[in-house]
Design a protein around this motif. Structure first.
Motif, PDB file in Angstrom:
ATOM      1  N   GLN A 192       0.841  -1.203   0.000  1.00 50.90           N
ATOM      2  CA  GLN A 192       0.000   0.000   0.000  1.00 50.90           C
ATOM      3  C   GLN A 192       0.873   1.248   0.000  1.00 50.90           C
ATOM      4  O   GLN A 192       1.843   1.347   0.747  1.00 50.90           O
ATOM      5  N   LYS A 193       0.551   2.198  -0.883  1.00 48.71           N
ATOM      6  CA  LYS A 193       1.224   3.499  -0.962  1.00 48.71           C
ATOM      7  C   LYS A 193       2.750   3.342  -1.049  1.00 48.71           C
ATOM      8  O   LYS A 193       3.506   3.909  -0.252  1.00 48.71           O
ATOM      9  N   ALA A 194       3.183   2.566  -2.024  1.00 48.67           N
ATOM     10  CA  ALA A 194       4.617   2.353  -2.223  1.00 48.67           C
ATOM     11  C   ALA A 194       5.335   3.683  -2.393  1.00 48.67           C
ATOM     12  O   ALA A 194       4.895   4.545  -3.146  1.00 48.67           O
ATOM     13  N   SER A 195       6.422   3.847  -1.664  1.00 47.57           N
ATOM     14  CA  SER A 195       7.315   5.021  -1.656  1.00 47.57           C
ATOM     15  C   SER A 195       6.829   6.164  -0.776  1.00 47.57           C
ATOM     16  O   SER A 195       7.543   7.146  -0.584  1.00 47.57           O
ATOM     17  N   TRP A 196       5.632   6.071  -0.218  1.00 40.24           N
ATOM     18  CA  TRP A 196       5.137   7.094   0.709  1.00 40.24           C
ATOM     19  C   TRP A 196       5.724   6.829   2.104  1.00 40.24           C
ATOM     20  O   TRP A 196       6.117   5.704   2.417  1.00 40.24           O
ATOM     21  N   PRO A 197       5.740   7.828   2.983  1.00 45.03           N
ATOM     22  CA  PRO A 197       6.237   7.605   4.349  1.00 45.03           C
ATOM     23  C   PRO A 197       5.438   6.537   5.100  1.00 45.03           C
ATOM     24  O   PRO A 197       5.988   5.830   5.955  1.00 45.03           O
ATOM     25  N   ASP A 198       4.141   6.406   4.792  1.00 37.15           N
ATOM     26  CA  ASP A 198       3.301   5.423   5.497  1.00 37.15           C
ATOM     27  C   ASP A 198       3.085   4.155   4.669  1.00 37.15           C
ATOM     28  O   ASP A 198       2.066   3.475   4.813  1.00 37.15           O
ATOM     29  N   GLU A 199       4.049   3.850   3.823  1.00 35.06           N
ATOM     30  CA  GLU A 199       4.007   2.607   3.031  1.00 35.06           C
ATOM     31  C   GLU A 199       3.773   1.401   3.942  1.00 35.06           C
ATOM     32  O   GLU A 199       4.312   1.323   5.042  1.00 35.06           O
ATOM     33  N   LYS A 200       2.975   0.455   3.461  1.00 35.23           N
ATOM     34  CA  LYS A 200       2.685  -0.748   4.242  1.00 35.23           C
ATOM     35  C   LYS A 200       2.838  -1.969   3.336  1.00 35.23           C
ATOM     36  O   LYS A 200       2.362  -1.968   2.207  1.00 35.23           O
ATOM     37  N   ILE A 201       3.501  -3.018   3.848  1.00 39.28           N
ATOM     38  CA  ILE A 201       3.737  -4.245   3.075  1.00 39.28           C
ATOM     39  C   ILE A 201       3.150  -5.433   3.831  1.00 39.28           C
ATOM     40  O   ILE A 201       3.386  -5.604   5.026  1.00 39.28           O
ATOM     41  N   VAL A 202       2.395  -6.254   3.117  1.00 41.29           N
ATOM     42  CA  VAL A 202       1.871  -7.496   3.675  1.00 41.29           C
ATOM     43  C   VAL A 202       2.292  -8.635   2.748  1.00 41.29           C
ATOM     44  O   VAL A 202       2.078  -8.573   1.537  1.00 41.29           O
ATOM     45  N   ARG A 203       2.911  -9.666   3.318  1.00 38.20           N
ATOM     46  CA  ARG A 203       3.368 -10.817   2.533  1.00 38.20           C
ATOM     47  C   ARG A 203       2.630 -12.071   2.977  1.00 38.20           C
ATOM     48  O   ARG A 203       2.258 -12.208   4.149  1.00 38.20           O
ATOM     49  N   GLY A 204       2.467 -12.974   2.040  1.00 40.73           N
ATOM     50  CA  GLY A 204       1.836 -14.242   2.369  1.00 40.73           C
ATOM     51  C   GLY A 204       1.832 -15.152   1.162  1.00 40.73           C
ATOM     52  O   GLY A 204       2.686 -15.040   0.280  1.00 40.73           O
ATOM     53  N   THR A 205       0.881 -16.062   1.141  1.00 44.17           N
ATOM     54  CA  THR A 205       0.670 -16.942  -0.006  1.00 44.17           C
ATOM     55  C   THR A 205      -0.801 -16.822  -0.401  1.00 44.17           C
ATOM     56  O   THR A 205      -1.603 -16.179   0.296  1.00 44.17           O
ATOM     57  N   LEU A 206      -1.163 -17.485  -1.477  1.00 45.30           N
ATOM     58  CA  LEU A 206      -2.568 -17.440  -1.888  1.00 45.30           C
ATOM     59  C   LEU A 206      -3.481 -18.080  -0.840  1.00 45.30           C
ATOM     60  O   LEU A 206      -4.685 -17.834  -0.831  1.00 45.30           O
ATOM     61  N   GLU A 207      -2.917 -18.876   0.057  1.00 44.26           N
ATOM     62  CA  GLU A 207      -3.718 -19.487   1.117  1.00 44.26           C
ATOM     63  C   GLU A 207      -4.136 -18.495   2.189  1.00 44.26           C
ATOM     64  O   GLU A 207      -5.226 -18.607   2.761  1.00 44.26           O
ATOM     65  N   ASP A 208      -3.254 -17.531   2.478  1.00 43.12           N
ATOM     66  CA  ASP A 208      -3.520 -16.680   3.648  1.00 43.12           C
ATOM     67  C   ASP A 208      -3.501 -15.178   3.385  1.00 43.12           C
ATOM     68  O   ASP A 208      -3.770 -14.378   4.290  1.00 43.12           O
TER      69      ASP A 208
END
Length: 254
Positions: A192-208
């Motif tokens: 979410q909002k890549a390169s912004w100060p409040d960028e957020k990353i969520v990683r997982g698989t198609l299962e979760d």
């Protein structure tokens, strides 16, 4: 003398990712029309104090074109600032069509897409040798229809790296379509909002990933990336820098 409209890719959010050419146009423009719902307002910090600035988030197409027509008739330079690179889901096609009809000169300046800011945030190469050499850019069907054959489930058959815009609000449906062809353990990331100060990353698989995204509170302005490039434990070196590989600029050694 007639003025001109310059369509500008305003980048993914970080003002320092604005191109020099785009910066120079914004700095000198008489009028700026920017997509305020997505473009970081700081991108316009270099604008002249006397520049007329319109936020297109509250304008319809007719209103935008009318401003362009009125101001270019006065010989003004109009900067039309879109988020990322306007060639991808930038809604510039209809604007250019109207400008051609009205015989208003225009040009385009590309920008850094959120797609590439997302890859940078994930510290990944989207086209790893022997993993994936193809990137599919798409979006799920919503109020904007898609041509037959471009459904996410159909595109998933290729098994390539897929980058999905404008779909995080319907992550369950996106995952369901992806799982028609991608294995359940396929890695996925949402940025979410890549390169912004409040960028957020969520990683997982198609299962979760759907559950993780919902728990994170991400509902918009996010990119979904799916593919084995995200989980590669070893990178096969490319031929380009292989010491034994000969090409136009270098003779390989045995």
């Amino acid at each position: 003398m007639k003025g001109k409209v310059v369509f500008i890719g305003g980048g993914p959010g970080d003002p320092e990712l604005l191109t020099v050419k785009a910066y120079n146009v914004i700095k000198t423009a008489d009028v700026i029309i920017y997509a305020g719902s997505l473009v970081n307002r700081e991108v316009l910090d270099c604008a002249r104090e006397d520049a007329l600035i319109y936020n297109s988030a509250s304008m319809n197409l007719d209103e935008i074109i009318e401003v362009m027509r009125e101001e270019t008739d006065k010989g003004k330079l109009v900067a039309r600032v879109h988020t990322g690179d306007p060639a991808i889901y930038g809604a510039i096609g209809e604007q250019m069509e109207d400008l051609r009809r009205l015989e208003i000169p225009f040009e385009l300046i590309p920008g850094v897409s959120s797609l590439f800011a997302t890859a940078a945030a994930l510290e990944t190469e989207l086209t790893l040798p022997e993993v994936s050499q193809t990137v599919i850019i798409t979006r799920p069907e919503g109020r904007t229809p898609k041509p037959a054959g471009e459904s996410i489930s159909s595109l998933a058959e290729h098994g390539a790296t897929m980058c999905i815009f404008l779909g995080v609000h319907m992550i369950d449906e996106v995952v369901s379509d992806l799982r028609v062809h991608y294995p359940a353990k396929t890695p996925v990331a949402v940025v979410q909002k890549a390169s912004w100060p409040d960028e957020k990353i969520v990683r997982g698989t198609l299962e979760d990933i759907a559950v993780k995204v919902m728990e994170s509170g991400i509902e918009k302005t996010a990119m979904i990336v799916v593919g084995d490039v995200l989980g590669a434990s070893h990178v096969t070196p490319s031929k380009l820098y292989d010491r034994t590989f000969t090409h136009e600029y270098r003779k390989g050694s045995e």
